[in-house]
Design a protein around this motif. Structure first.
Motif, mmCIF file in Angstrom:
data_model
loop_
_atom_site.group_PDB
_atom_site.id
_atom_site.type_symbol
_atom_site.label_atom_id
_atom_site.label_comp_id
_atom_site.label_asym_id
_atom_site.label_seq_id
_atom_site.Cartn_x
_atom_site.Cartn_y
_atom_site.Cartn_z
ATOM 1 N N UNK A 83 10.661 14.095 -9.314
ATOM 2 C CA UNK A 83 11.385 12.835 -9.461
ATOM 3 C C UNK A 83 10.400 11.731 -9.096
ATOM 4 N N UNK A 84 10.212 10.782 -9.986
ATOM 5 C CA UNK A 84 9.324 9.656 -9.717
ATOM 6 C C UNK A 84 10.142 8.526 -9.102
ATOM 7 N N UNK A 85 9.714 8.063 -7.927
ATOM 8 C CA UNK A 85 10.387 6.962 -7.239
ATOM 9 C C UNK A 85 9.398 5.808 -7.147
ATOM 10 N N UNK A 86 9.602 4.797 -7.978
ATOM 11 C CA UNK A 86 8.657 3.692 -8.066
ATOM 12 C C UNK A 86 9.232 2.392 -7.543
ATOM 13 N N UNK A 87 8.369 1.618 -6.893
ATOM 14 C CA UNK A 87 8.736 0.308 -6.351
ATOM 15 C C UNK A 87 7.918 -0.761 -7.066
ATOM 16 N N UNK A 88 8.583 -1.721 -7.702
ATOM 17 C CA UNK A 88 7.869 -2.803 -8.371
ATOM 18 C C UNK A 88 7.041 -2.300 -9.529
ATOM 19 N N UNK B 93 0.856 -1.185 0.000
ATOM 20 C CA UNK B 93 0.000 0.000 0.000
ATOM 21 C C UNK B 93 0.895 1.239 0.000
ATOM 22 N N UNK B 94 0.290 2.413 0.057
ATOM 23 C CA UNK B 94 1.107 3.627 0.089
ATOM 24 C C UNK B 94 1.851 3.789 1.413
ATOM 25 N N UNK B 95 1.657 2.840 2.341
ATOM 26 C CA UNK B 95 2.492 2.837 3.540
ATOM 27 C C UNK B 95 3.920 2.370 3.230
ATOM 28 N N UNK B 96 4.104 1.617 2.138
ATOM 29 C CA UNK B 96 5.436 1.105 1.813
ATOM 30 C C UNK B 96 6.446 2.240 1.585
ATOM 31 N N UNK B 97 6.132 3.268 0.797
ATOM 32 C CA UNK B 97 7.112 4.355 0.610
ATOM 33 C C UNK B 97 7.437 5.146 1.876
ATOM 34 N N UNK B 98 6.687 4.934 2.964
ATOM 35 C CA UNK B 98 7.042 5.618 4.210
ATOM 36 C C UNK B 98 8.455 5.250 4.664
ATOM 37 N N UNK C 168 7.324 0.522 -12.986
ATOM 38 C CA UNK C 168 6.801 0.428 -14.356
ATOM 39 C C UNK C 168 5.897 1.611 -14.667
ATOM 40 N N UNK C 169 5.082 2.030 -13.702
ATOM 41 C CA UNK C 169 4.232 3.198 -13.878
ATOM 42 C C UNK C 169 5.078 4.443 -14.124
ATOM 43 N N UNK C 170 6.157 4.581 -13.371
ATOM 44 C CA UNK C 170 7.032 5.744 -13.536
ATOM 45 C C UNK C 170 7.640 5.780 -14.933
ATOM 46 N N UNK C 171 8.088 4.622 -15.426
ATOM 47 C CA UNK C 171 8.660 4.568 -16.777
ATOM 48 C C UNK C 171 7.635 4.910 -17.839
ATOM 49 N N UNK D 192 13.923 13.107 -13.128
ATOM 50 C CA UNK D 192 14.671 11.887 -12.837
ATOM 51 C C UNK D 192 13.741 10.770 -12.421
ATOM 52 N N UNK D 193 14.249 9.542 -12.515
ATOM 53 C CA UNK D 193 13.492 8.355 -12.133
ATOM 54 C C UNK D 193 14.343 7.509 -11.197
ATOM 55 N N UNK D 194 13.716 7.023 -10.128
ATOM 56 C CA UNK D 194 14.331 6.010 -9.268
ATOM 57 C C UNK D 194 13.474 4.757 -9.389
ATOM 58 N N UNK D 195 14.058 3.693 -9.902
ATOM 59 C CA UNK D 195 13.319 2.464 -10.188
ATOM 60 C C UNK D 195 13.828 1.347 -9.291
ATOM 61 N N UNK D 196 12.969 0.884 -8.405
ATOM 62 C CA UNK D 196 13.299 -0.196 -7.474
ATOM 63 C C UNK D 196 12.529 -1.426 -7.929
#
Length: 375
Positions: free
Chosen positions: A230-235, A167-172, A239-242, A256-260
């Motif tokens: 800067x878009x910082x995406x997880x999983x 959930x959006x708790x993950x980026x916390x 893909x959404x950020x790209x 910039x993009x941070x892709x995890x």
């Protein structure tokens, strides 16, 4: 049997087999892509708690419980945070002792069955971290999207995007680091999340439609004063950020993009999700075909962002070989195709979307070096 009768029987059999195949494919694609928001991704086994003590916990020994780093630990009505393995503490051959950082809620005792998660925090930025935030609403394509905004004085914002299974708790996990650097952080929910509009077909599209909610978040940030994001995406968030960086009408605002752990191969991740949910191997091709039929065509994201001009901003890509949901290979290929823009940081012994958890200090140092010239 007369020829006509035999033909009718064969056709009936084929129709029956076809109906079974369609039903099996639909079931398998449901298992892979109809995951409720916050439902843990499959794959890791549940662990048994053998003992607890002051600032320590003894768990069943496994690859999961031996992973380096910091993880959440959850069970119904329980959430705790684990630190590193304590190597010099006595234990039996079939157990492992880790530091117990804290129990956020629930009762933790011997016999509990728990699962590790990359989410360290439960709650909002203020309740989980003590950081003031604003509850905001982003006008989205399907309806309003709830979001948290942690303010900061800089004009470059970070928009943090969680992935499937969280959930959006993950980026916390990342917010304290960003807040110390005075960076505004916007953490939106997107279609299918609790409190957000449902996807029209009820399925996750692994970023292929959800990116339009990222576009809405960028537009909202700009209206609130962001000059760049800067878009910082997880999983799937990566893909959404790209997708947003390649297709958004306001992509010129992305710096910039941070892709995890990016999902770069839609079919491979669909197969991995179905397999991890124990869909039998013979049904996996049916799962992919059924998912494609139900969610529409999915372009080759790796190829799309490798085209000249498709990717125009620097990218920090954090991924590793222990991700069983989003294969590591496409990340290596993306870095090889776009060495001018993509910096790949390999993280070992980390499951999907857990690159920060494996080594928070190294992750945040890489993030600091990447963000500094962009702020």
């Amino acid at each position: 049997m007369r020829p006509a009768t035999a033909t009718a029987a064969a056709v009936t059999t084929l129709i029956g087999v076809g109906a079974v195949a369609v039903a099996a494919g639909r079931y398998a694609s449901d298992v892979a892509l109809r995951a409720p928001s916050g439902r843990p991704l499959p794959g890791d086994p549940k662990l048994t708690v053998h003992a607890t003590g002051p600032e320590r916990i003894t768990l069943t020994r496994s690859l999961a419980s031996l992973r380096p780093g910091t993880y959440g630990m959850e069970a119904p009505g329980l959430h705790a945070v684990l630190g590193p393995v304590l190597e010099r503490v006595p234990h039996t051959a079939d157990t492992v002792v880790r530091r117990l950082e804290r129990v956020e809620f629930g009762v933790l005792g011997p016999g509990a069955r728990v699962r590790l998660t990359p989410q360290l925090h439960r709650g909002t930025p203020v309740s989980a971290l003590g950081l003031a935030h604003e509850d905001v609403e982003i006008p989205g394509e399907l309806g309003p999207l709830p979001a948290w905004l942690v303010a900061g004085p800089r004009t470059t914002w970070v928009i943090a995007l969680h992935g499937i299974g969280t959930t959006r708790e993950h980026p916390l996990n990342l917010v304290p680091f960003l807040s110390r650097r005075k960076v505004p952080v916007l953490i939106p929910a997107y279609r299918g999340d609790e409190g957000a509009p449902a996807s029209p077909d009820g399925l996750a599209h692994l970023g292929d439609s959800e990116w339009r909610d990222v576009d809405a978040a960028i537009r909202y940030a700009v209206r609130r004063g962001a000059e760049k994001v800067v878009l910082h995406g997880l999983g799937t968030g990566a893909a959404m950020a790209l997708r947003a960086a390649a297709e958004s009408g306001v992509r010129d605002r992305i710096s910039g993009l941070v892709l995890d752990s990016p999902v770069l191969d839609w079919e491979a991740t669909t197969r991995s999700l179905a397999s991890a949910h124990r869909v039998p191997g013979p049904l996996l091709p049916l799962a992919v075909r059924a998912a494609q039929g139900r969610t529409g065509p999915h372009g080759d994201l790796l190829q799309a962002v490798s085209e000249p001009g498709a990717l125009r901003v620097p990218v920090l890509l954090l991924h590793g070989p222990d991700d069983t949901i989003a294969p590591w290979g496409p990340s290596i290929e993306l870095a090889a195709r776009r060495p001018d823009l993509v910096t790949l940081q390999t993280v070992r012994h980390a499951p999907h979307a857990s690159m920060w958890n494996a080594d928070p200090v190294a992750y945040e140092e890489a993030l600091r070096r990447f963000l500094t010239p962009l702020l």
